[in-house]
Every structure is written in structure tokens, then in C-alpha cells.
Design a protein around this motif. Structure first.
Motif, mmCIF file in Angstrom:
data_model
loop_
_atom_site.group_PDB
_atom_site.id
_atom_site.type_symbol
_atom_site.label_atom_id
_atom_site.label_comp_id
_atom_site.label_asym_id
_atom_site.label_seq_id
_atom_site.Cartn_x
_atom_site.Cartn_y
_atom_site.Cartn_z
ATOM 1 N N MET A 83 76.648 140.983 9.953
ATOM 2 C CA MET A 83 76.240 141.347 11.305
ATOM 3 C C MET A 83 75.350 140.267 11.868
ATOM 4 N N SER A 84 75.546 139.921 13.101
ATOM 5 C CA SER A 84 74.670 138.966 13.768
ATOM 6 C C SER A 84 74.067 139.633 14.984
ATOM 7 N N THR A 85 72.852 139.256 15.279
ATOM 8 C CA THR A 85 72.185 139.796 16.447
ATOM 9 C C THR A 85 71.711 138.653 17.304
ATOM 10 N N THR A 86 71.455 138.916 18.550
ATOM 11 C CA THR A 86 70.947 137.884 19.443
ATOM 12 C C THR A 86 69.486 137.626 19.131
ATOM 13 N N PRO A 87 69.126 136.365 18.810
ATOM 14 C CA PRO A 87 67.734 136.091 18.479
ATOM 15 C C PRO A 87 66.802 136.490 19.613
ATOM 16 N N ASP A 88 65.674 137.093 19.240
ATOM 17 C CA ASP A 88 64.675 137.502 20.214
ATOM 18 C C ASP A 88 63.338 136.942 19.765
ATOM 19 N N THR A 89 62.956 135.832 20.354
ATOM 20 C CA THR A 89 61.757 135.126 19.916
ATOM 21 C C THR A 89 60.478 135.788 20.416
ATOM 22 N N ASN A 90 60.594 136.844 21.207
ATOM 23 C CA ASN A 90 59.403 137.499 21.732
ATOM 24 C C ASN A 90 58.999 138.730 20.928
ATOM 25 N N ARG A 91 59.790 139.117 19.943
ATOM 26 C CA ARG A 91 59.506 140.348 19.201
ATOM 27 C C ARG A 91 58.783 140.031 17.899
ATOM 28 N N VAL A 92 57.977 141.003 17.464
ATOM 29 C CA VAL A 92 57.141 140.838 16.276
ATOM 30 C C VAL A 92 57.424 141.980 15.312
ATOM 31 N N ALA A 93 57.597 141.648 14.041
ATOM 32 C CA ALA A 93 57.834 142.655 13.009
ATOM 33 C C ALA A 93 56.762 142.554 11.931
ATOM 34 N N LEU A 94 56.318 143.700 11.465
ATOM 35 C CA LEU A 94 55.424 143.790 10.310
ATOM 36 C C LEU A 94 56.207 144.427 9.177
ATOM 37 N N VAL A 95 56.289 143.733 8.042
ATOM 38 C CA VAL A 95 57.032 144.220 6.880
ATOM 39 C C VAL A 95 56.047 144.474 5.746
ATOM 40 N N THR A 96 55.853 145.744 5.396
ATOM 41 C CA THR A 96 54.993 146.031 4.251
ATOM 42 C C THR A 96 55.788 145.785 2.968
ATOM 43 N N GLY A 97 55.079 145.381 1.919
ATOM 44 C CA GLY A 97 55.772 145.034 0.682
ATOM 45 C C GLY A 97 56.647 143.816 0.853
ATOM 46 N N GLY A 98 56.272 142.944 1.785
ATOM 47 C CA GLY A 98 57.128 141.806 2.132
ATOM 48 C C GLY A 98 56.999 140.606 1.224
ATOM 49 N N ALA A 106 62.066 140.441 5.460
ATOM 50 C CA ALA A 106 61.218 139.584 6.281
ATOM 51 C C ALA A 106 61.951 138.308 6.681
ATOM 52 N N GLU A 107 62.635 137.708 5.732
ATOM 53 C CA GLU A 107 63.368 136.466 6.024
ATOM 54 C C GLU A 107 64.535 136.727 6.970
ATOM 55 N N ARG A 108 65.194 137.871 6.815
ATOM 56 C CA ARG A 108 66.320 138.191 7.704
ATOM 57 C C ARG A 108 65.846 138.427 9.133
ATOM 58 N N LEU A 109 64.757 139.167 9.298
ATOM 59 C CA LEU A 109 64.249 139.400 10.641
ATOM 60 C C LEU A 109 63.800 138.088 11.295
ATOM 61 N N ALA A 110 63.261 137.189 10.508
ATOM 62 C CA ALA A 110 62.884 135.876 11.041
ATOM 63 C C ALA A 110 64.116 135.120 11.517
ATOM 64 N N GLN A 111 65.216 135.243 10.789
ATOM 65 C CA GLN A 111 66.466 134.610 11.217
ATOM 66 C C GLN A 111 66.942 135.171 12.550
ATOM 67 N N ASP A 112 66.633 136.442 12.795
ATOM 68 C CA ASP A 112 67.015 137.079 14.047
ATOM 69 C C ASP A 112 66.028 136.781 15.178
ATOM 70 N N GLY A 113 65.037 135.953 14.892
ATOM 71 C CA GLY A 113 64.127 135.509 15.939
ATOM 72 C C GLY A 113 62.785 136.205 15.982
ATOM 73 N N PHE A 114 62.557 137.161 15.094
ATOM 74 C CA PHE A 114 61.273 137.845 15.058
ATOM 75 C C PHE A 114 60.182 136.935 14.504
ATOM 76 N N ALA A 115 58.992 137.031 15.066
ATOM 77 C CA ALA A 115 57.800 136.578 14.352
ATOM 78 C C ALA A 115 57.478 137.672 13.338
ATOM 79 N N VAL A 116 57.145 137.286 12.106
ATOM 80 C CA VAL A 116 57.054 138.261 11.028
ATOM 81 C C VAL A 116 55.686 138.214 10.349
ATOM 82 N N ALA A 117 55.083 139.390 10.207
ATOM 83 C CA ALA A 117 53.872 139.537 9.403
ATOM 84 C C ALA A 117 54.285 140.098 8.051
ATOM 85 N N VAL A 118 53.929 139.412 6.995
ATOM 86 C CA VAL A 118 54.303 139.778 5.633
ATOM 87 C C VAL A 118 53.106 140.443 4.968
ATOM 88 N N GLN A 119 53.174 141.760 4.791
ATOM 89 C CA GLN A 119 52.057 142.482 4.182
ATOM 90 C C GLN A 119 52.192 142.464 2.661
#
Length: 247
Positions: free
Chosen positions: A1-16, A25-38
Motif C-alpha cells: 500500500m502506498s499513501t500520499t506523503p504528508d509532511t505536515n503530520r506528526v506521529a508519536l509511536v510508543t514502544g518505537g 515509526a520508519e514506515r510512517l516516516a516514509q509516508d511523510g510523517f514527522a515521528v516521535a519515537v517513545q
């Protein structure tokens, strides 16, 4: 599955810092998310995940704290919002699994699992409900063993059944906020959490149990998360069983 990158969205992944969380975490980053790795205790692994993401041009940071500690999570959420501008998606992969028959389970192990898996999920969901922006998503983690009822999994399944109930209720509580709340329930997946303590025969038996005749890969689970975090805006208050067709 591919999604349109969205460089304005932020994800927090616990246990990342490891296992499924790291791949998510790495997959969401590929989709354009800024990622916080908890992470809870292994900062070095979390920083490795961050380095992997930033090396490919993504934005990421590591943030520590016990998911079951409301003050630590409040601080973590505030840190992410300050550093990355807000939070849109929270993926709660943090969890522990201890297997034992009911009659011989050490109740301290029951308490440990319930503290991380139930209280931790509740605390993270509470912070997410208070802070997520419109259009956001909360994605919790259950397990397919809720349906397969395997011996020795009773205490672990009890904690994850609570996660499912929490997920379905929170989805209704957030009515009008344009925030989806779902859970992913992996089947047997080749991670240290699953493989620990199992011999080759047991692992092979789990692999053969699915029609696809293999264990899941963390990447398989990350695909489901990416779907719920991105284009799946009409899926809400559901448990998605990502298990290769396991009954």
C-alpha cells in the motif's frame, strides 16, 4: 500500500525503539510523517530509529518515559508538540507479554502486564484524546490471541481484551472531533516479543497455522497501521486483525 506523503503530520509511536514499533515509526516516516519515537528504558535503540529516519531526510526525535506514568506521558506529549508543532497520530505499540497457565502465574507478572498494557494504554489514550488535532488517529495494539484462546496466554489476552474495549468506547467518546480510534491485532509475528522462549517446532507450528503458511513480519503490521493512520478515515471504532487469515 502506498499513501500520499504528508509532511505536515506528526506521529508519536510508543514502544518505537524496537520490534513492531520501530518498523511502524520508519514506515510512517516514509509516508511523510514527522515521528516521535517513545522509549521506556533503551534510549540508544530509540536514537538508532531516529537516526535511520533522519538519514533518509525525515524528521524524528526520541522521547522517554513510562507509558503508565501520567506525568511522564504528559511531559512527553508536551515535548513532541513543542518540537514538532503538534500531534496528529498516536500509535501505542508499547506492551509486555508473559505466558503462563492460570494456576501457576506469578501475580506480580499479572500486575506488570496490566500496568503496561492496560494502564499504559489508558494513559497514552488519555493524553491523545486531550491533544490530538482534528483529522487525527489513535491506533492501539491488541492481539489475535483474543480470538484463538491459546493456553498460557490468559493473563496477556485479558490485558489486550481490555485494550479492545477501551478502543471501542473512546471512538464513541470522541464524536465530533474527526479523530478515529482503532486497534490492530497482530497474529504470530516474527519479533523478539513473540520468538522469545519458543523452540523451532513451536515457531513452525505457528507459521503453518495461517493459510499463507508463514509468520507475519513487522512490515506487514506496519502496513495496517499506515492504512489506519492515513487514508482510512471511514474506519473507526474497529479492531483490525492483521494475521494472514488465522482463524
Amino acid at each position: 500500500m502506498s499513501t500520499t506523503p504528508d509532511t505536515n503530520r506528526v506521529a508519536l509511536v510508543t514502544g518505537g525503539s524496537g520490534g513492531i514499533g520501530r518498523v511502524v515509526a520508519e514506515r510512517l516516516a516514509q509516508d511523510g510523517f514527522a515521528v516521535a519515537v517513545q522509549y521506556a528504558g533503551n534510549r540508544a535503540k530509540a536514537e538508532e530509529t531516529v537516526a535511520t529516519i533522519t538519514a533518509t531526510g525525515g524528521r524524528a526525535l526520541a522521547v522517554g518515559g513510562d507509558v503508565a506514568d501520567e506525568e511522564a506521558m504528559s511531559t512527553a506529549f508536551d515535548t513532541v508538540r513543542s518540537a514538532l508543532g503538534g500531534i496528529d497520530v498516536v500509535v501505542n505499540t508499547a506492551g509486555i507479554m508473559i505466558l503462563s497457565p492460570v494456576e501457576s502465574l506469578d501475580l506480580s507478572d499479572l500486575d506488570r502486564m496490566h500496568r503496561t498494557n492496560i494502564r499504559g494504554t489508558f494513559v497514552v489514550n488519555q493524553q491523545a484524546a486531550r491533544t490530538l488535532r482534528s483529522g487525527g488517529a489513535i491506533i492501539n495494539f491488541s492481539t489475535s490471541v483474543v480470538r484463538t484462546q491459546l493456553p498460557t496466554y490468559s493473563a496477556y489476552v485479558a490485558s489486550k481484551a481490555a485494550v479492545e474495549a477501551m478502543t471501542l468506547v473512546l471512538a464513541r467518546e470522541l464524536r465530533g472531533r474527526d479523530i478515529t480510534v482503532n486497534a490492530v491485532a497482530p497474529g504470530p509475528t516474527a519479533t523478539p516479543l513473540f520468538l522469545d522462549g519458543k523452540d523451532d517446532a513451536t515457531i513452525d507450528r505457528f507459521a503453518k497455522a495461517t493459510p499463507l503458511e508463514r509468520l507475519g513480519r513487522p512490515e506487514d503490521i506496519a502496513e495496517a497501521v499506515a492504512f489506519l493512520a492515513g487514508p482510512a478515515r471511514w474506519i473507526n471504532g474497529q479492531v483490525l486483525y492483521a494475521n494472514g487469515g488465522l482463524a
